[in-house]
Design a protein around this motif. Structure first.
Motif, PDB file in Angstrom:
ATOM      1  N   PHE A 158       0.812  -1.209   0.067  1.00  0.00           N
ATOM      2  CA  PHE A 158       0.060   0.173   0.115  1.00  0.00           C
ATOM      3  C   PHE A 158       0.876   1.395   0.021  1.00  0.00           C
ATOM      4  O   PHE A 158       0.418   2.355  -0.003  1.00  0.00           O
ATOM      5  N   SER A 159       2.244   1.154  -0.161  1.00  0.00           N
ATOM      6  CA  SER A 159       3.035   2.276  -0.061  1.00  0.00           C
ATOM      7  C   SER A 159       2.999   3.420  -1.075  1.00  0.00           C
ATOM      8  O   SER A 159       3.317   4.750  -0.973  1.00  0.00           O
ATOM      9  N   LEU A 161      -0.023   4.412  -2.229  1.00  0.00           N
ATOM     10  CA  LEU A 161      -1.255   5.083  -2.270  1.00  0.00           C
ATOM     11  C   LEU A 161      -1.074   6.292  -1.516  1.00  0.00           C
ATOM     12  O   LEU A 161      -0.582   6.373  -0.518  1.00  0.00           O
ATOM     13  N   THR A 163      -2.717   9.105   1.102  1.00  0.00           N
ATOM     14  CA  THR A 163      -3.129   9.125   2.530  1.00  0.00           C
ATOM     15  C   THR A 163      -4.565   8.407   2.727  1.00  0.00           C
ATOM     16  O   THR A 163      -4.954   7.362   3.381  1.00  0.00           O
ATOM     17  N   LYS A 166      -5.161   5.329   1.094  1.00  0.00           N
ATOM     18  CA  LYS A 166      -4.546   4.039   1.932  1.00  0.00           C
ATOM     19  C   LYS A 166      -5.476   3.713   3.103  1.00  0.00           C
ATOM     20  O   LYS A 166      -5.860   2.523   3.315  1.00  0.00           O
ATOM     21  N   HIS A 170      -7.025  -0.037   3.646  1.00  0.00           N
ATOM     22  CA  HIS A 170      -6.834  -0.728   4.742  1.00  0.00           C
ATOM     23  C   HIS A 170      -8.235  -1.158   5.645  1.00  0.00           C
ATOM     24  O   HIS A 170      -8.062  -2.375   5.742  1.00  0.00           O
ATOM     25  N   THR A 188       6.301  -3.771   5.779  1.00  0.00           N
ATOM     26  CA  THR A 188       6.105  -2.188   5.680  1.00  0.00           C
ATOM     27  C   THR A 188       7.113  -1.536   6.532  1.00  0.00           C
ATOM     28  O   THR A 188       7.541  -1.955   7.250  1.00  0.00           O
ATOM     29  N   GLU A 193       0.573   1.714   9.970  1.00  0.00           N
ATOM     30  CA  GLU A 193      -0.136   0.599   9.040  1.00  0.00           C
ATOM     31  C   GLU A 193       0.081  -0.747   9.832  1.00  0.00           C
ATOM     32  O   GLU A 193      -0.791  -1.459   9.896  1.00  0.00           O
TER      33      GLU A 193
END
Length: 244
Positions: A158-159, A161, A163, A166, A170, A188, A193
């Protein structure tokens, strides 16, 4: 039951030890994160777990079967979604089934019902360029799920994406993981996260990289939308920072 176990993993490149004495477990249905600074060997460990690299010492077990150096048993999703731009989404996500020997029609038929489960309904005949970043990541995760045998490795999924996206992904991720019962180990660099998504967190540090701590997140999932604003969340974060 431990569905994935790494025992005393050691790996070197050009005589330089990258990871040393790594012992980790992943239980059925768990989400476990691997958190650490860049250069501590997290991706090297994932390459060993997936069978892409063979360690000098140690072994990888899936359901007590030795799968060390045997690729294709553990599915592996990289940071980029790696969708093929010229293929429709249905063909992108069903590709692992075709590679395993299923014909295209059968592969599409098996993948299609899962589009609703993964929040991708109606995107089957679109191309990657027509999807948002969040939907592309959902498609990549669906492809990973179809390639898996109950266990998946996710490397910073998800890095890329923003904020807001994300946070939405999530919530979706926790919901869908609960329903499909996929055991997941993910890398991660994002402490928040890791706390929000994980049942347990392994802290990896040093050169060569070693597991230096384990943090158990005791709150059951799904967690409240405001969990990251609670004092308990801050306590977890302080503990992890102290280990790093």
């Amino acid at each position: 039951m431990n569905c994935l176990k790494a025992l005393n993993i050691q790996k070197s490149f050009d005589g330089k030890k990258i990871i040393d004495g790594i012992n980790i477990t992943l239980k059925k249905g768990e989400i476990v994160s691997l958190l650490g600074v860049s250069g501590s060997g997290k991706t090297t460990l994932f390459n060993v777990l997936s069978g892409l690299l063979v360690p000098e010492e140690g072994s990888v077990l899936q359901d007590d079967e030795d799968i060390t150096g045997k690729p294709g048993r553990i599915s592996y999703m990289l940071q980029k979604d790696l969708l093929f731009d010229h293929k429709k989404i249905i063909d992108n996500v069903s590709l692992p089934l075709v590679i395993k020997g299923m014909n295209r029609k059968e592969a599409r038929a098996k993948a299609d019902p899962l589009f609703t489960e993964f929040g991708l309904e109606g995107s089957q005949n679109r191309y990657p360029a027509q999807l948002s970043g969040g939907m592309r990541q959902r498609a990549a995760l669906l492809r990973t799920y179809l390639a898996s045998e109950g266990v998946a490795l996710l490397d910073e999924p998800f890095s890329a994406l923003d904020t807001i996206t994300k946070a939405s992904v999530h919530r979706w991720y926790l919901d869908v993981m609960e329903r499909i019962d996929l055991s997941t180990l993910f890398i991660t660099h994002d402490i928040d996260e890791a706390i929000l998504l994980s049942d347990r967190i392994y802290i990896m540090s040093g050169r060569p990289g070693r597991i230096t701590a384990e943090v158990v997140i005791e709150e059951k999932k799904p967690r409240g939308d405001d969990f990251n604003l609670t004092e308990r969340f801050l306590e977890y974060k302080k503990k992890i920072i102290s280990y790093l």
